[in-house]
Write an enzyme that holds these catalytic residues in place. Sequence first.
Site, PDB file in Angstrom:
ATOM      1  N   GLU A  45       0.837  -1.199   0.000  1.00 23.60           N
ATOM      2  CA  GLU A  45       0.000   0.000   0.000  1.00 23.60           C
ATOM      3  C   GLU A  45       0.872   1.249   0.000  1.00 23.60           C
ATOM      4  O   GLU A  45       2.087   1.177   0.195  1.00 23.60           O
ATOM      5  CB  GLU A  45      -0.929  -0.028   1.220  1.00 23.60           C
ATOM      6  N   GLU A  56      -1.635 -10.258  -5.827  1.00 27.45           N
ATOM      7  CA  GLU A  56      -1.657 -11.059  -7.058  1.00 27.45           C
ATOM      8  C   GLU A  56      -0.858 -10.384  -8.165  1.00 27.45           C
ATOM      9  O   GLU A  56      -0.128 -11.030  -8.917  1.00 27.45           O
ATOM     10  CB  GLU A  56      -3.104 -11.242  -7.541  1.00 27.45           C
TER      11      GLU A  56
END
Length: 130
Positions: A45, A56
């Site tokens: 993040e 992913e």
Amino acid sequence: MTAAEKLIAAASAARENAHAPYSNFRVGAALRARSGRVITGCNVENASYGLTVCAERVALLKALSEGERGFEAIAVVADTERLTPPCGACRQLLWEFCGDIEVIAANLRGDTKTFRLAELFPEPFDASFL
Ligand code: THU
């Protein structure tokens, strides 16, 4: 250990590296290439929230950048009772580079559910339209 169990274990370990101070939602992913290699990722993040990259896509882009092509399965692990599937953006990227791979969603309690990407991402937009 089965191949799926190994992939889940790799995704769980990768989840430990998640950088998720804003959502506190930690995700790990592990992608098995046709070569046999397993490439992992975690969500990363950023204070500018929209720049966040999912586990992913980190795994996929790592794999591609290291020369891997052709993939068989991806495991996604989060600490949720309801198993976490890849988000829409990740489905689009996975479709382009992996096609109809196996998607294994798992949590930390040992629950798992296996999908094909085509069932999670029906009627995809892809290069065949261009
Ligand atoms: N996230 C993933 O990494 N993978 C998913 O499949 C779902 C969402 C991340 C993005 C963000 O860091 C956090 O989880 C909450 O959306």
